[in-house]
Design a protein around this motif. Structure first.
Motif, PDB file in Angstrom:
ATOM      1  N   UNK A  92       0.836  -1.204   0.000  1.00 16.68           N
ATOM      2  CA  UNK A  92       0.000   0.000   0.000  1.00 16.68           C
ATOM      3  C   UNK A  92       0.872   1.256   0.000  1.00 16.68           C
TER       4      UNK A  92
ATOM      5  N   UNK B 245       2.449   2.982   3.122  1.00 18.19           N
ATOM      6  CA  UNK B 245       2.614   1.977   4.168  1.00 18.19           C
ATOM      7  C   UNK B 245       3.837   1.122   3.815  1.00 18.19           C
ATOM      8  N   UNK B 246       3.774   0.495   2.639  1.00 15.00           N
ATOM      9  CA  UNK B 246       4.856  -0.398   2.214  1.00 15.00           C
ATOM     10  C   UNK B 246       5.820   0.261   1.236  1.00 15.00           C
TER      11      UNK B 246
ATOM     12  N   UNK C  39      -3.092   0.961  -4.169  1.00 15.41           N
ATOM     13  CA  UNK C  39      -2.976  -0.321  -3.466  1.00 15.41           C
ATOM     14  C   UNK C  39      -2.664  -1.388  -4.502  1.00 15.41           C
TER      15      UNK C  39
END
Lengths: 313, 313
Positions: free
Chosen positions: B53, B56-57, B136
């Protein structure tokens, strides 16, 4: 770039592998697991991935997490139906908003689990992550088929074009409550040679041309034979667009669109399925799509159907 | 509710099916395709789904779409490595922000494709959708294994605990550029009986307890033997936390954690792999996790490791 073009680009730019007889562009992909043979010589694992996004495919301001979970799974299972595939396992990934409660996640899972259990299909794994964006649910399915999977590309001139159920107006609620046509696909596949099949997710106006393009054929469709859902009539009364236009372009019907030899039509009608089977037209060798009205005069095929226009150039 | 608890709840609430010998809770699930037999009698399809994401990542404010695609695929392939699985097919779903350009989507795909091609693994299908949220990427993998897949649950007392490579400080860049240890897992699996294995995605502090819990065993780990990456030392110089703490809790190492009989250690060392193989401790029957320092005195096992605390009660 439109979705069709993107998919064509992906397909053109993906490497080819000999163990992947069915690659990008059909409802599911078909992969041979190395060292594996089935009783008839080649076991295909059929694979599919599909997303359901908050405020695109469902809306948590109106719908419950359970409804979202049900829809996410059923969308993917509808693609299984489209290949006459028997779903054997599901994987589910969820990107959770930070505010998601444990209860919400559990309800979401219960929705997924109930939809999967309706087809005796296990949820075998998943992934959860949290972010400051809305809920995204991604479902992947693996399945098999009794025989070679039914693809989009097998339609031949003279085939009858059949639609299950009725189409249009699904936004009034059916887009959340539909039943994937897995049992129907299996039953039809059992008694007839389905030449080509797909599910109606974006609307007949957009999906039928995809099937025709994959098969390299055309079609004549009789407008009067299109099975219009009462919901399409309801919408037509309020927005001034015709019920037929709704039936062709609304999308999210999750019904099956299939073609077979006309001689097989009585055979599938004789199945006595709970869902209607309607012949809406005929496949033609000429690569044209003709919509014929009651008087036999042709109308232009509507361009619509639900397709995002993403990705600016 | 923490991720471990959620997964336990999912596993407890998912129906059991006889064709799913490996269900929720391992690095991949194992499913038998009905009607399928392999040369040794039972062909398992191994399945995994994993998300990456934006913010996030990876972070598109700093990283390219290609890097995001590479990481998304490699995270999933790292789980394949963890089961000594040979990846055979990938599915990729992308939820695209409205502003995504065609070029961006193509770069993303090229990243995915290059990471997959490095392991001769085809991308066989996908799904694209557009929304007004961030990117995403969800990747699902199917693969097989030469023998029964290596699970987390097979560690036995007396086993040597081995880590590939060096851990800690991956945030300095390795979290984007790591190579999934697929080749290493295959090579080790070929010469030794790996009792238990997983990949280090959340950090040794959190991942080792998972392996121990799955196996019903404990461990003694020698702090001085933990292969600390230079990046962990670099971070330690700036933030005052120890390099060891970084090595144990940073996460995103994507190295392998495995256990095997001590007699097999020389055999895998003799493979001459490019990556280091380090014995960091021993599995014990007593279900305790002990971290021993240079002087033989025990330290508390750090609680950390990267885990989201989602889902408020």
């Amino acid at each position: 770039m439109r979705e069709n073009d993107l998919i064509a680009w992906f397909a053109a730019n993906a490497r080819r592998y000999s163990h992947v007889p069915v690659g990008i562009g059909d409802d599911m992909a078909g992969v041979v697991l190395p060292g594996t043979v089935d009783q008839s010589g080649a076991a295909l694992a059929l694979l599919k991935i599909d997303q359901a996004l908050d405020q695109v495919h469902f809306d948590l301001r109106e719908h419950t997490p359970r409804q979202a979970g049900v829809k996410a799974v059923n969308r993917c299972l509808s693609d299984c139906a489209a290949m006459a595939c028997r779903p054997q396992a599901l994987l589910i990934a969820v990107a959770l908003p930070q505010a998601a409660s444990t209860e919400m996640v559990q309800e979401l899972f219960r929705g997924c689990e109930s939809a999967a259990a309706a087809f005796d299909c296990p949820i075998v794994g998943g992934d959860t992550a949290v972010w400051d964006q809305r809920l995204a649910i991604t479902v992947a399915a693996m399945g098999d088929s009794r025989t070679a999977p039914v693809r989009r590309s097998g339609a031949v001139a003279g085939d009858a074009i059949v639609v299950t159920g009725r189409v249009g107006g699904s936004i009034l609620g059916r887009h959340l409550t539909f039943t994937p046509r897995i049992a129907e696909a299996q039953a039809i596949h059992q008694v007839a040679d389905i030449h080509a099949m797909m599910d109606l997710s974006d609307g007949l106006a957009q999906d039928l041309p995809r099937l025709l393009a994959a098969s390299g054929v055309g079609a004549v469709v009789d407008a009067a034979r299109i099975p219009i859902h009462p919901d399409a009539h309801t919408l037509a009364r309020t927005d001034g667009r015709s019920a037929l236009a709704h039936a062709l372009t609304d999308g999210e019907d999750y019904e099956l669109l299939l073609t077979l030899a006309p001689a097989d039509v009585p055979r599938i009608q004789a199945l006595g399925l709970a869902v209607e089977l309607t012949v809406i037209g005929t496949i033609t060798a000429q690569q044209q799509l003709v919509l014929r009205d009651d008087h036999g005069t042709t109308q232009p095929w509507p361009r619509g159907g639900w397709e995002y226009e993403s990705a600016k150039p």
